[in-house]
Design a protein around this motif. Sequence first.
Motif, short mmCIF file in Angstrom:
data_model
loop_
_atom_site.label_atom_id
_atom_site.label_comp_id
_atom_site.label_asym_id
_atom_site.label_seq_id
_atom_site.Cartn_x
_atom_site.Cartn_y
_atom_site.Cartn_z
N LYS A 31 0.83 -1.22 0.00
CA LYS A 31 0.00 0.00 0.00
C LYS A 31 0.86 1.26 0.00
O LYS A 31 0.67 2.16 -0.84
CB LYS A 31 -0.91 0.02 1.25
CG LYS A 31 -1.77 -1.23 1.41
CD LYS A 31 -2.64 -1.14 2.63
CE LYS A 31 -1.88 -1.18 3.94
NZ LYS A 31 -1.26 -2.47 4.27
N THR A 32 1.79 1.33 0.95
CA THR A 32 2.64 2.52 1.06
C THR A 32 3.45 2.71 -0.21
O THR A 32 3.58 3.82 -0.74
CB THR A 32 3.57 2.39 2.27
OG1 THR A 32 2.78 2.25 3.44
CG2 THR A 32 4.49 3.58 2.40
N THR A 33 3.96 1.60 -0.72
CA THR A 33 4.76 1.67 -1.94
C THR A 33 3.96 2.28 -3.09
O THR A 33 4.45 3.18 -3.79
CB THR A 33 5.25 0.26 -2.33
OG1 THR A 33 5.93 -0.31 -1.20
CG2 THR A 33 6.18 0.31 -3.51
N ALA A 42 -3.13 9.77 1.39
CA ALA A 42 -3.06 9.64 2.85
C ALA A 42 -2.70 8.20 3.19
O ALA A 42 -3.45 7.27 2.91
CB ALA A 42 -4.41 10.02 3.46
N ASP A 43 -1.51 8.03 3.79
CA ASP A 43 -1.06 6.69 4.15
C ASP A 43 -1.41 6.42 5.61
O ASP A 43 -0.79 6.98 6.51
CB ASP A 43 0.45 6.60 3.92
CG ASP A 43 0.94 5.15 3.97
OD1 ASP A 43 0.09 4.25 4.07
OD2 ASP A 43 2.17 4.95 3.91
N GLU A 44 -2.39 5.59 5.81
CA GLU A 44 -2.88 5.26 7.14
C GLU A 44 -3.08 6.48 8.03
O GLU A 44 -2.50 6.57 9.12
CB GLU A 44 -1.93 4.25 7.81
CG GLU A 44 -1.67 3.08 6.88
CD GLU A 44 -1.22 1.84 7.62
OE1 GLU A 44 -1.65 1.67 8.78
OE2 GLU A 44 -0.47 1.05 7.03
N PRO A 45 -3.91 7.41 7.58
CA PRO A 45 -4.05 8.66 8.34
C PRO A 45 -4.70 8.45 9.71
O PRO A 45 -4.55 9.28 10.59
CB PRO A 45 -4.95 9.52 7.44
CG PRO A 45 -5.71 8.54 6.62
CD PRO A 45 -4.78 7.39 6.40
MG MG Z 1 2.42 1.13 4.81
#
Ligand code: MG
Lengths: 406, 236
Positions: B57-59, B178-181
């Motif tokens: 996901k982050t990637t 938004a990464d895991e906001p």
């Molecule tokens: Mg991540």
Amino acid sequence: MLKLAWRNIWRNSRRTILTVLAIAFATSILQFFVSIQLKSYDAATKSAIALTLGQLQVQKKGYLEKPQIRATIEDPLSLESKIKSLDRVEHTSIRSIGFALISSEKRSYGLQVIGIMPEKEKLVSSVSGLIKKGEYLDSTSTNDCVIGEILAKNLKVDIGDEVTILGQGKDGSLAASVATIRGIFDSGTKDFDRVTMFIPYKTFQDVFSMQNSAHSIVVMGMRLKDLEQIQSKIEELLKNETNLVSLRWDQLMPGLKQSIELDMSAGWIFYLTLVLIVTFSIVNTFLMSVLERSREFGIMLAIGARTPRIMGMVVIESILLTLVGIFLGVLIGSGVITYFSIHGFTVPGAEEIAKLWNLPIRIYPELTIRVILTAPLMILTTTFIGVMYPVLKILWLKPLEAMRAT
Amino acid sequence: MKNNTLQENKLEANVRCKDVSKIYRQGDIEVHALRRISIEIQDGSFVSLSGPSGSGKTTLLNLIGGLDRPTSGEIYLSNLRIDTLSSSELAQVRLDNIGFIFQAYNLIPVLSARENVEFVMQLQGVNAAERKERAYEILNAVGLNGLENRRPGELSGGQQQRVAVARAIVSNPEIVLADEPTANLDSKTAKNLLEIMLSMCKERKVTFIFSTHDKLVMEYAERLIKLHDGEIVSDE
Ligand SMILES: [Mg+2]
Ligand SMILES: Nc1ncnc2c1ncn2[C@@H]1O[C@H](COP(=O)(O)OP(=O)(O)OP(=O)(O)O)[C@@H](O)[C@H]1O
């Protein structure tokens, strides 16, 4: 930006205060030392000028390098009066100088005998004021002499004792005379006090068969900034007499300037060390602060800030921090210098050195622009250079890696 | 720069990934974080990326946001291909077209909420008066009126994330990533933040792509993309 930088400085207030204090401390110490040092040089040159050099002398070419009795100025009185009549020239005097063997009942020493005109000499030399025992020569003196304290000790003579003078006259004849000790001086300069004897000019001219010639015309009482201008005027007077030269005090005694410069460079090494230590602490502070803020810088970069902006911010932070420290240091330093400029400062244990340099033992430092600015400029420059190291580290920051770093 | 990027030619597909792969190398080991992913995300949509830890996901968000480059494949924002841009061009694209919200510690700690929001506009060269006005307006919109002058340390986690939303949106981006906001928030605060994000998305026609583990949070999504081991396993 300035606001951001200012606030960033105070994030770790303890570290910042320590760094600021280090800068302030170094600045004030440096200022103080520079003020003492400059003042000592000032005192050293002033006393050398007052003792024998004068501000300027006219001599025969080559006399300075090889002081031979035959290297004379002909008709010195008329040249002297021409110089004296120049604009802004205050005092002049004529000297003749020879080398002779001086003997008391017990001992003999080779030394320089200087023939002086007592009334004029008083105005160009400080020796008349340095008489420790007896009196200085005056216009009525004939077979009197004044000698240095160390010489008196060496010869084992005192006021009223007689010594014989034995040398060679200008014409090669034997120069011999007897002189009574009228005064003993203590100039503080040992080398001078060991080898110097003053006798009246008239007597010298007779004993050394000088006729109408002498070795030096001493000029004094000019303002320093006029010196070179007056020198060139005198050079004009000497145009017809190509074998005469005029020499300023620093030309007469290049060793003095050299030893000052040497001492100055020794001083610089000390200053530089101090400055480097402070710079190191500043660089260290910023290295830590840059590392700590890695994530923050990463976020700034991620949202579109450019690296130079962040670098600029850190540079501004370092300059602000240094300026605060310098400002504080200048306040403290100026206060300390002002205090000692009134009350005087005795360098602990430096009496020997002071004697050697012929310095007053008590120094009254002065708060000049040069004294105020030297230390801050040094520290600001080295800080700016030193801080480039942590600042350049920012150049390699990539947003993702920087954000991950915590 | 701004002119030839996205703002002027809005197309239907706002984000387009074509056969995107990302391989991380650590010594001899290769980690396939993304395997030939292709997606299109429509303008103004509210998209959730979910999947187990390590699924990529982050990637993917970093690649879309121009923070990293794919090992292979193409990425377009509107019709601008970004995987081939230089780092400084990417920085400009991020500044003009993308808003970021990270999991935590998004804000510059020495700046107040308002100054944090103004910081992006300052980078964009917006003048001081306009910055101030827009900052107040957006902070009001995320429900932070009265707290504008507090520093991040004086705000709760949820309030800080709302400032981050305000900062992400204030530069008028095309996309907010938004990464895991909500990862550091309790579920009530998380829902509240999602509602604010959704309303921003709708009011301002901004695409939101956010990653999450949280089922509650996924409920808000209009479109749910699930990743597993670097591949899309469902898209609904
Ligand atoms: Mg991540
Ligand atoms: N910088 C990196 N170097 C090496 N491997 C990485 C790097 N970043 C991510 N990975 C690997 O790539 C894969 C995908 O990681 P990613 O962070 O995209 O997953 P994620 O879905 O965001 O996980 P999480 O839910 O834990 O945040 C993981 O196997 C991870 O270990």
